[in-house]
Scaffold this motif. Structure first.
Motif, mmCIF file in Angstrom:
data_model
loop_
_atom_site.group_PDB
_atom_site.id
_atom_site.type_symbol
_atom_site.label_atom_id
_atom_site.label_comp_id
_atom_site.label_asym_id
_atom_site.label_seq_id
_atom_site.Cartn_x
_atom_site.Cartn_y
_atom_site.Cartn_z
ATOM 1 N N VAL A 3 0.750 -1.247 0.121
ATOM 2 C CA VAL A 3 0.374 -0.004 -0.080
ATOM 3 C C VAL A 3 1.175 1.575 -0.061
ATOM 4 N N THR A 4 0.794 2.130 -0.544
ATOM 5 C CA THR A 4 0.963 2.725 -1.036
ATOM 6 C C THR A 4 0.404 4.289 -0.796
ATOM 7 N N THR A 5 0.692 5.528 -0.245
ATOM 8 C CA THR A 5 0.812 6.746 0.119
ATOM 9 C C THR A 5 1.269 8.093 0.105
ATOM 10 N N LYS A 6 0.711 9.083 -0.387
ATOM 11 C CA LYS A 6 0.994 10.325 -0.493
ATOM 12 C C LYS A 6 1.030 11.223 0.609
ATOM 13 N N LEU A 7 1.649 12.488 0.846
ATOM 14 C CA LEU A 7 1.661 13.498 1.708
ATOM 15 C C LEU A 7 1.346 15.047 0.475
ATOM 16 N N PRO A 8 0.924 15.541 0.648
ATOM 17 C CA PRO A 8 0.173 16.513 -0.388
ATOM 18 C C PRO A 8 1.062 18.119 0.239
ATOM 19 N N PRO A 9 1.724 18.152 -1.032
ATOM 20 C CA PRO A 9 2.848 19.158 -0.603
ATOM 21 C C PRO A 9 2.181 20.426 1.032
ATOM 22 N N ASP A 10 0.971 21.150 0.849
ATOM 23 C CA ASP A 10 0.658 21.289 1.329
ATOM 24 C C ASP A 10 0.746 21.055 2.921
ATOM 25 N N ALA A 11 0.817 20.237 3.265
ATOM 26 C CA ALA A 11 0.879 19.049 4.615
ATOM 27 C C ALA A 11 2.130 19.631 4.737
ATOM 28 N N ALA A 12 3.207 20.267 4.104
ATOM 29 C CA ALA A 12 4.832 20.244 4.490
ATOM 30 C C ALA A 12 4.588 20.955 6.090
ATOM 31 N N GLY A 13 5.184 20.222 6.546
ATOM 32 C CA GLY A 13 5.364 21.205 8.155
ATOM 33 C C GLY A 13 4.076 19.959 9.034
ATOM 34 N N ARG A 14 3.569 19.484 8.636
ATOM 35 C CA ARG A 14 2.463 18.692 9.295
ATOM 36 C C ARG A 14 2.365 16.751 8.951
ATOM 37 N N GLU A 15 3.849 16.712 8.907
ATOM 38 C CA GLU A 15 4.123 15.478 8.178
ATOM 39 C C GLU A 15 3.370 14.325 9.048
ATOM 40 N N ARG A 16 3.549 14.446 10.404
ATOM 41 C CA ARG A 16 2.920 12.882 11.668
ATOM 42 C C ARG A 16 1.226 12.789 11.547
ATOM 43 N N GLU A 17 0.941 14.441 11.370
ATOM 44 C CA GLU A 17 -0.595 14.466 11.740
ATOM 45 C C GLU A 17 -1.390 13.848 9.970
ATOM 46 N N THR A 18 -0.493 14.475 9.307
ATOM 47 C CA THR A 18 -1.127 13.858 7.967
ATOM 48 C C THR A 18 -1.427 11.989 7.698
ATOM 49 N N LEU A 19 0.252 11.711 7.796
ATOM 50 C CA LEU A 19 0.631 10.568 8.071
ATOM 51 C C LEU A 19 -0.095 9.363 9.228
ATOM 52 N N GLU A 20 -0.084 9.791 9.619
ATOM 53 C CA GLU A 20 -1.842 9.566 11.231
ATOM 54 C C GLU A 20 -2.898 9.398 10.680
ATOM 55 N N ALA A 21 -3.096 10.246 10.110
ATOM 56 C CA ALA A 21 -5.137 10.103 9.206
ATOM 57 C C ALA A 21 -4.653 9.808 8.300
ATOM 58 N N SER A 22 -3.599 9.530 7.576
ATOM 59 C CA SER A 22 -3.603 7.785 6.005
ATOM 60 C C SER A 22 -4.026 6.976 6.708
ATOM 61 N N LEU A 23 -3.334 6.820 7.841
ATOM 62 C CA LEU A 23 -2.895 5.969 8.841
ATOM 63 C C LEU A 23 -4.384 4.981 9.459
ATOM 64 N N ARG A 24 -5.284 5.895 10.049
ATOM 65 C CA ARG A 24 -6.615 6.159 10.837
ATOM 66 C C ARG A 24 -7.867 5.309 9.072
ATOM 67 N N ASP A 25 -7.429 6.191 8.120
ATOM 68 C CA ASP A 25 -8.085 6.163 6.726
ATOM 69 C C ASP A 25 -8.134 4.892 6.386
ATOM 70 N N LEU A 26 -6.971 4.422 6.482
ATOM 71 C CA LEU A 26 -7.065 3.234 5.454
ATOM 72 C C LEU A 26 -6.679 2.046 6.678
ATOM 73 N N GLY A 27 -7.038 2.039 7.733
ATOM 74 C CA GLY A 27 -7.189 1.361 8.573
ATOM 75 C C GLY A 27 -5.759 0.205 9.072
ATOM 76 N N THR A 28 -4.786 0.812 9.261
ATOM 77 C CA THR A 28 -3.557 -0.295 9.368
ATOM 78 C C THR A 28 -2.468 1.289 10.239
ATOM 79 N N ASP A 29 -1.395 0.279 10.601
ATOM 80 C CA ASP A 29 -0.479 0.736 11.817
ATOM 81 C C ASP A 29 0.526 1.512 10.782
ATOM 82 N N TYR A 30 0.444 0.772 9.570
ATOM 83 C CA TYR A 30 1.959 1.424 8.201
ATOM 84 C C TYR A 30 1.323 1.560 7.541
#
Length: 264
Positions: free
Chosen positions: A79-106
């Motif tokens: 599974v691949t996902t991506k950080l939007p350029p406008d989320a630079a500076g919010r890497e951790r919270e963006t990734l954690e939101a992706s993990l929640r939506d994807l239902g996975t811990d990595y």
């Protein structure tokens, strides 16, 4: 109804620091709502084991639902996902939101979707390395980066992106870009494989006829036989199956070379 699935497609893989990436996946750009869910679910059911999404696509929860309801184990899907350029500076919270939506811990691969402010942004890459080291991501890379920008990340952070996902097709083929990425150990992943290629091109038609294949299937196989990752997008079950039905043939070196010249 009990979920059913077929065996994994027998496609080659490329080795990344955190595992192997199948050279064929299902893309989800512009796939929305239930269409996205059904497309990913069908792809998994017919043997795909690689799904590409992004925060910016707005469909991670639908991809997650398909992963959860499929009979395929999460560990068996790349599974691949991506950080939007406008989320630079919010890497951790963006990734954690992706993990929640994807239902996975990595996730298996996390990419910087575009260079923030059109710059390489090594400070963002540092956060990627940090989050990878915490185990939230298996491999990290970039998308839509020039080779020179990849070098900036390598030189300033001390780690080279594992993947560069870029527009790629016979019409886009640039042997120098492919060679330069390869020299750096960066896997080339192509998106929009059909968008700029003339599927009525006589070379594709002729080679397709020789393999009882459509021009689109020849394009997919061209990527695989070159060692490029390809993620054709479709929400149509028959097209998803057609894109997968490329394991029954391969292209010769001469056929690959002829297709390489389509872009001129």
């Amino acid at each position: 109804m009990t979920p059913t699935t077929s065996d994994p497609l027998p496609v080659p893989t490329a080795l990344l620091p955190g595992g192997s990436i199948p050279l064929l996946g299902i893309g989800t750009w512009l796939s929305e709502g239930d269409d996205c869910y059904r497309a990913v679910r069908h792809a998994l059911d017919v043997g795909y084991r690689h799904v590409d999404t992004a925060t910016g696509y707005g469909n991670e929860s639908q991809v997650g639902r398909a992963l959860a309801e499929s009979a395929v184990d999460r560990a068996d899907v790349f599974v691949t996902t991506k950080l939007p350029p406008d989320a630079a500076g919010r890497e951790r919270e963006t990734l954690e939101a992706s993990l929640r939506d994807l239902g996975t811990d990595y996730v298996d691969l996390w990419l910087i979707h575009w260079p923030p402010n059109k710059e390489a942004s090594p400070w963002v890459w540092e956060r990627f390395v940090e989050l990878r080291n915490e185990g939230k991501v298996r491999s990290i890379g970039v998308s839509n980066y020039a080779v020179e920008q990849v070098d900036i990340l390598s030189e300033q952070v001390g780690e080279t992106p594992a993947v560069n996902q870029i527009p790629w097709s016979p019409a886009d083929h640039d042997a120098q870009v492919a060679e330069q990425l390869g020299k750096r150990g960066v896997v080339l992943e192509g998106y929009s494989p059909f968008k700029r290629t003339d599927l009525d091109h006589p070379v594709l038609a002729e080679i397709g006829a020789a393999h009882d294949a459509t021009p689109a299937q020849v394009v997919v196989r061209w990527h695989i036989d070159h060692g490029y990752v390809v993620i054709p997008k479709s929400v149509t079950p028959a097209r998803i199956e057609e894109n997968a039905d490329v394991t029954r043939f391969s292209l010769s070196a001469d056929e690959l070379a002829r297709i390489d010249t389509i872009g001129g």
